[in-house]
Write a protein that holds these residues in place. Sequence first.
Motif, mmCIF file in Angstrom:
data_model
loop_
_atom_site.group_PDB
_atom_site.id
_atom_site.type_symbol
_atom_site.label_atom_id
_atom_site.label_comp_id
_atom_site.label_asym_id
_atom_site.label_seq_id
_atom_site.Cartn_x
_atom_site.Cartn_y
_atom_site.Cartn_z
ATOM 1 N N PRO A 99 0.826 -1.274 -0.194
ATOM 2 C CA PRO A 99 0.288 0.105 -0.043
ATOM 3 C C PRO A 99 0.872 1.255 -0.081
ATOM 4 C CG PRO A 99 -0.441 -1.542 1.632
ATOM 5 C CD PRO A 99 0.549 -1.944 1.232
ATOM 6 N N ARG A 100 0.490 2.304 -0.776
ATOM 7 C CA ARG A 100 1.295 3.548 -0.913
ATOM 8 C C ARG A 100 0.123 4.576 -0.214
ATOM 9 N NH1 ARG A 100 2.889 4.104 -6.941
ATOM 10 N NH2 ARG A 100 3.551 6.210 -6.430
ATOM 11 N N ASP A 101 0.717 5.435 0.667
ATOM 12 C CA ASP A 101 -0.227 6.454 1.068
ATOM 13 C C ASP A 101 -0.720 7.389 0.154
ATOM 14 O OD1 ASP A 101 -0.025 5.265 3.438
ATOM 15 O OD2 ASP A 101 1.842 6.374 4.227
ATOM 16 N N ILE A 102 0.311 7.981 -0.694
ATOM 17 C CA ILE A 102 -0.140 8.887 -1.610
ATOM 18 C C ILE A 102 0.446 8.754 -2.987
ATOM 19 C CG2 ILE A 102 0.178 11.427 -2.183
ATOM 20 C CD1 ILE A 102 0.875 11.885 0.634
ATOM 21 N N VAL A 103 -0.513 8.700 -3.994
ATOM 22 C CA VAL A 103 -0.073 8.398 -5.354
ATOM 23 C C VAL A 103 0.139 9.943 -6.308
ATOM 24 C CG1 VAL A 103 -0.523 7.162 -7.700
ATOM 25 C CG2 VAL A 103 -1.137 6.316 -5.261
ATOM 26 N N VAL A 104 1.225 9.944 -6.688
ATOM 27 C CA VAL A 104 1.271 11.337 -7.626
ATOM 28 C C VAL A 104 2.147 10.830 -8.988
ATOM 29 C CG1 VAL A 104 1.642 12.712 -5.554
ATOM 30 C CG2 VAL A 104 3.699 11.983 -6.711
ATOM 31 N N TRP A 106 -0.309 19.132 2.263
ATOM 32 C CA TRP A 106 1.457 19.358 2.493
ATOM 33 C C TRP A 106 2.018 17.871 2.144
ATOM 34 C CZ3 TRP A 106 3.527 23.569 2.275
ATOM 35 C CH2 TRP A 106 3.050 24.838 2.665
ATOM 36 N N ARG A 107 1.191 16.935 2.571
ATOM 37 C CA ARG A 107 1.880 15.472 2.292
ATOM 38 C C ARG A 107 1.830 15.330 0.866
ATOM 39 N NH1 ARG A 107 -1.990 11.729 5.211
ATOM 40 N NH2 ARG A 107 -0.706 9.870 4.252
ATOM 41 N N GLU A 114 5.173 14.621 -1.492
ATOM 42 C CA GLU A 114 5.379 13.425 -2.471
ATOM 43 C C GLU A 114 5.940 13.886 -3.919
ATOM 44 O OE1 GLU A 114 5.230 10.532 -0.832
ATOM 45 O OE2 GLU A 114 5.792 9.595 -2.663
ATOM 46 N N LEU A 115 5.164 14.959 -4.125
ATOM 47 C CA LEU A 115 5.346 15.498 -5.550
ATOM 48 C C LEU A 115 6.895 16.000 -5.651
ATOM 49 C CD1 LEU A 115 2.093 17.715 -6.364
ATOM 50 C CD2 LEU A 115 2.962 15.928 -7.741
ATOM 51 N N SER A 116 7.439 16.522 -4.498
ATOM 52 C CA SER A 116 8.664 17.215 -4.745
ATOM 53 C C SER A 116 9.722 15.956 -4.670
ATOM 54 C CB SER A 116 8.867 17.976 -3.324
ATOM 55 O OG SER A 116 7.877 19.040 -3.220
#
Lengths: 186, 425
Positions: free
Chosen positions: B56-61, B96-97, B101-103
């Motif tokens: 599982p990934r917390d955030i997908v970008v 902010w999260r 992740e994008l950065s």
Amino acid sequence: MKKTRNTRNRDKIGYLKYTGTLTFSSENRSRVNLVHDLVRSLAEYQRYKGRRDGYYSFTSGQVTLLNEVQLDDEVKLYLEFKSARPRFIDLLVEAALKQAEECILAFSIKGDSINFKALKEVSGLVDDGVGDESENFNVALPLEGASVKVAAYPKASMLSLLASLNRESLKPSEILRILFRKVLKK
Amino acid sequence: MMEREEYKRLYTFGIDYGTSDVKFGPITCGEVPQITENRGYLPDKESIMYKAFEVPRDIVVGRDLPLYLQSSEDLSSRLIYPMRNGVIEKDDEKAWRIVEELSRYALNIFKPADEAFKGFHLVASLSSISPRYMYERLFQIYERIAEEDGTIRAATIIPQPLAVAIAHKATTCVVVESGHGNTQVCPISRYPIRNAIVAVNRGGGDANALTSEILKDLGYGDLARQESFVRAVKEHIGLIPVDLDKAVEAAKEDSKRFNIRFKVPGTRISIELGENAWTRFLIGEYIFNPNHEVFQSYFTRGMSKPKDVRIGNTVFRGMIDFGEAILESVERCPIELQPHLYRQILLSGGNFSWRQVEELKEYATDAPTKIRLLLKGWDITNVKASMAEAPQYSVWRGCVIYGYAVPEDYEWNWERMEGWKKFLE
């Protein structure tokens, strides 16, 4: 779709345009403007179209001074060129080498036609098939008369070239021709 | 010392956090950076498919994000655009999260496989109305990324209009940066004049909203809900009128001349304006001046009017026309400076990229001419407005040029808001 650096024109590199930097050091001579000297040298072979948005504009490319660093007995110039055809880059390097023994040329090629596997093979890097194919890697191209390092960014479909050139080296357009033949998908 | 300076030049990296897209990449990208949408998806990790088949990934970008989307109903709560207004609230942790992740994503794409690499010199660009806490949060994020990924050696943050001015080597100018969510009008005299900035709560997204209404009126209500389709239609059919009344009158009289057909590439879908070809001009006008009475009918039927909103300490004006916004901004500057500012107005951002049709040039114009006409209406002449070269990327270009030029040993100063904040030696 942007026309620049469209790697589909594999055999017609003269039609592509590049953006990059050129760095060289020259003797620090008072009252000599090295950039103006360079522009004059270029103007002998290309029609000078004046200054546009801070760039010296010629028929097949534009160039500007990014930075100038004064050292004890020499001055280091950092130039940026853009919308430049290979012929213009050749002339720019030639003009720089009138003032310096060596110059560093950096630019990128971007496109889906880049064959990263072939690039690894050309450089003698062994692809064991174990690692992630999209991982970035660095290679040195075995080109006679020029030291060319290539940083490959498969996720961005991009190659960055860093070439150290002197008067005996291959011209940038020749380096490009060799590279294109070897690492572009057919 | 010289070695560190050379290192910085080799590894300068720019990142422009636009309201809609993040543009990023090292200086070697040339004129065109890498682009990804400024958004993140928070997947439902309780899903059985997730548990069975994936870590599982917390955030997908990034580019793969669409592959992770789940039900449409969840999109509004799980698909987050953190910078829709250019500003993130201090305690909006989800946003902010996603920025973090994008950065990380952006930096890792270009992380060199070179052993000598000790992190990029990162130049980030934020909206000119970003409050100080955004700078602080961003530096905290960068510090974490430096420690965990080793991709940032030092970082600095500059306002987007300053980056545009740097990219064009303009030291005295007004930058009008218009993105998806909003527009910033920022006078620059060596550095942005912060108390003269005017923020407008109107951008490309508003033109999309109007295009959507026009599509509904044409009978394409089902398609009008798909943002990417609406955006493509807007970009294909929208025109900026020289004079809205005259353009609409001419298009109603001779609709064939102004008619346009748009076929969605790779599909069977096509739309044609026919007798409604006059609506093409509404799309462009709405961006520059939404006060014309013709827009009232759309507001009455439920299209939301751009409102004045307060975000952080800044009030974003909804209905102010771009001419008045520039006027208001310039008039907050010293009188002696004002004529110089009008003489160099730089238009930047994707929202100023509009099609021009040679055969309709009597009625349709480009963004710089429209700005000149709006200012003429306020009796301001001797105006020189021009488009930034590659308006979508000029902020990013300014970032890398700035990073290349600012000396490596110039440390971040909170009073001047400039310099490098160092994370790795």
